[in-house]
Design an enzyme around this catalytic site. Structure first.
Site, PDB file in Angstrom:
ATOM      1  CG  ASP A 335      -1.873  -1.057   1.299  1.00  0.00           C
ATOM      2  OD1 ASP A 335      -2.361  -1.437   0.128  1.00  0.00           O
ATOM      3  OD2 ASP A 335      -2.504  -1.353   2.194  1.00  0.00           O
ATOM      4  CE1 TYR A 406       3.182  -7.804   4.243  1.00  0.00           C
ATOM      5  CE2 TYR A 406       3.109 -10.328   4.976  1.00  0.00           C
ATOM      6  CZ  TYR A 406       2.856  -9.190   3.952  1.00  0.00           C
ATOM      7  OH  TYR A 406       2.545  -9.566   2.582  1.00  0.00           O
ATOM      8  CE1 TYR A 480      -5.736  -7.565  -0.027  1.00  0.00           C
ATOM      9  CE2 TYR A 480      -6.761  -9.700   0.181  1.00  0.00           C
ATOM     10  CZ  TYR A 480      -6.272  -8.341  -0.601  1.00  0.00           C
ATOM     11  OH  TYR A 480      -6.768  -8.434  -1.876  1.00  0.00           O
TER      12      TYR A 480
END
Length: 521
Positions: A335, A406, A480
């Site tokens: 993003d 992440y 996600y």
């Protein structure tokens, strides 16, 4: 052996060396020559398929066709007349000097002007419909006069070697020599030669009368476009080939002359254009800012941010390769507000119509330095390398099959440090993720299972009823992460909030730490 005139000695040598040297073929040559076929087209209608035969004929310095027309030279004293050969009835001069030499000159001039550095090339021709009609008319003539020859040498009643192939067989080496490149049918650089013939439109009118069942739509279009100047593209190659293959000889002969009439002027080279296959430059990029989209961010045709990862990389690459455009292909995307750290995201830049395709390791190294300087601390690239088109599949497969690590900076309400720390033991974990609300405009609604392989909690800080913590996690590609943390209105199950006992949780910031994909190859 039948004695031929002296003017045909070279043709006799050719026949003895490369083609079956028998009386029948010599008679066939005389017959084809008498109706207006050039020597190169005579080879084609012999049924000769050897590349060497066409090269050999060109090396002999073959002359023009036999038929002679008389022209007046108005610039000469007393209007002295000169003799000039008629164009061939089959190739309309394309396989004859001086037209073949003019085409070579135009190809060479175009290549020198455009400066493509691809060491190889291929040639493709676009030819008028008249070429197909005339070749078929010669075949019909031979079927009537020499049916055994057609049956033996022209299988399925087709000219095995067309004008396009014969031209390449005979002249491609000459082009290669002059432009200092190698002719290769698999080359990524295609030289597109458009051949036009002034009488094409008048000659192909017969198709409307010959087969109204096939060309009904073309007949309607012809009436609608009568005011248009010049030949109209009303007949596809496929439709013409179907017509010629399904129309009987009597019907064809009724509407088109057999053998074809001798043309009064040649076909000519209209344009020379180039088609260079895309070039693929692979590498990895890092993004260090939380205010940069991967590609240009447009909302209702309005730009939201001044630049993007794609544009910061592509500008220098397109300038070096002289490409007309580019497309960023990557293993997933982050993003706008997500950083890409660690070894970077695997990507490839697809460069459209590049002129400069030979990039040295030194040039690639300098390119990296230039892009990184242009990035101004927002992005960096490394491991730049030319990759093949087939490697793109690995890049796209990596979006769904590889694992990614992440770091999510999270907040949770009404919980404690011990409960948050216990998240570390909740893995492996299979999520059921419905398409997130924020991407419903571009992805179909579906529930996708995704696996969280491991999680690790650190830096837990409690302030009043808020708990801040850093969550490192390794997941299946396509997970996600933000939705896993806050739950996306219950569309992701379970979520971090649910795992903490049904509390509210949110993701304050997110970084991609690593993407497990060997790239570039």
């Amino acid at each position: 052996m039948t004695q031929l005139p002296e003017t045909n000695v070279k043709m006799t040598e050719l026949l003895e060396t490369n083609v079956q040297s028998n009386v029948q073929n010599l008679e066939m040559y005389e017959l084809l020559s008498s109706i207006g076929c050039c020597k190169m087209c005579s080879l084609r209608f012999f049924g000769e398929t050897k590349v060497e035969a066409y090269k050999f004929l060109y090396s002999l310095g073959f002359g023009p066709g036999r038929h002679i027309k008389t022209e007046v030279n108005e610039d000469a004293p007393n209007g002295v007349k000169k003799l000039a050969s008629n164009p061939c009835i089959a190739c309309l001069g394309v396989l004859q000097p001086p037209i073949c030499d003019k085409i070579i000159d135009e190809i060479v001039a175009a290549v020198e002007k455009e400066e493509y550095d691809n060491p190889t090339f291929n040639i493709a021709f676009s030819i008028p419909v008249s070429f197909y009609l005339r070749a078929h008319a010669v075949l019909v003539f031979l079927l009537d006069s020499h049916p055994d020859h057609v049956k033996e040498h022209l299988p399925m009643r087709l000219v095995t070697i067309g004008v396009k192939d014969a031209w390449k067989y005979a002249f491609a080496d000459k082009v290669a020599q002059r432009i200092n490149k190698k002719f290769d049918v698999d080359s990524d650089l295609r030289i597109q030669v458009d051949i036009q013939y002034e009488d094409d439109h008048s000659e192909i009118d017969c198709l409307l009368k010959m087969r109204p069942d096939i060309f009904k739509d073309q007949r309607i279009k012809a009436k609608r476009l009568r005011h248009c100047a010049g030949p109209m593209l009303l007949y596809s190659r496929k439709a013409v080939e179907v017509t010629l293959g399904t129309t009987d000889r009597q019907c064809f002969s009724k509407h088109f002359p057999v053998p074809p009439t001798i043309p009064t002027h040649s076909a000519v080279c209209n344009t020379v254009m180039f088609e260079q296959a895309p070039l693929y430059l692979g590498g990895r990029y890092n993004k260090y800012t939380r205010s940069l989209p991967q590609t240009a961010w447009m909302v209702k045709d309005e730009r939201r941010m001044e630049t993007s990862v794609h544009e910061l990389i592509a500008g220098k690459v397109q300038a070096l390769t002289k490409a007309q455009g580019s497309k960023l292909i990557s293993s997933g995307r982050e993003d706008v507000d997500v950083r890409m750290l660690g070894d970077g995201r695997p990507f490839a830049l697809e460069l459209a119509a590049p002129r400069h395709v030979l990039l040295s390791s030194e040039q690639l190294g300098q390119l990296e330095a230039d892009i990184n300087q242009e990035g101004g601390g927002r992005i960096s690239v490394h491991n730049l390398k030319l990759v093949s088109k087939s490697a793109m599949e690995l890049l796209k497969q990596g979006e769904e099959t590889k694992t990614k690590t992440y770091t999510a900076y999270c907040i949770a309400w009404d919980t404690d440090a011990a409960t948050v720390a216990a998240l570390t033991t909740e893995t492996p974990l299979v999520l059921q993720q419905k398409t997130p609300v924020r991407v419903l405009h571009r992805r179909p609604i579906a529930t996708r299972p995704r696996t969280v392989h491991w999680m690790k909690v650190s830096n837990v800080t409690c302030v009043d009823n808020k708990t801040y913590f850093r969550l490192q996690l390794n997941t299946q590609a396509g997970t996600y992460i933000k939705e896993f943390v806050h739950g996306d209105f219950g569309r992701t199950k379970p979520s971090v909030g649910e795992l903490l006992g049904g509390v509210t949780a949110d993701c304050l910031a997110l970084d991609v730490e690593s993407i497990e994909l060997q790239w570039p190859l």
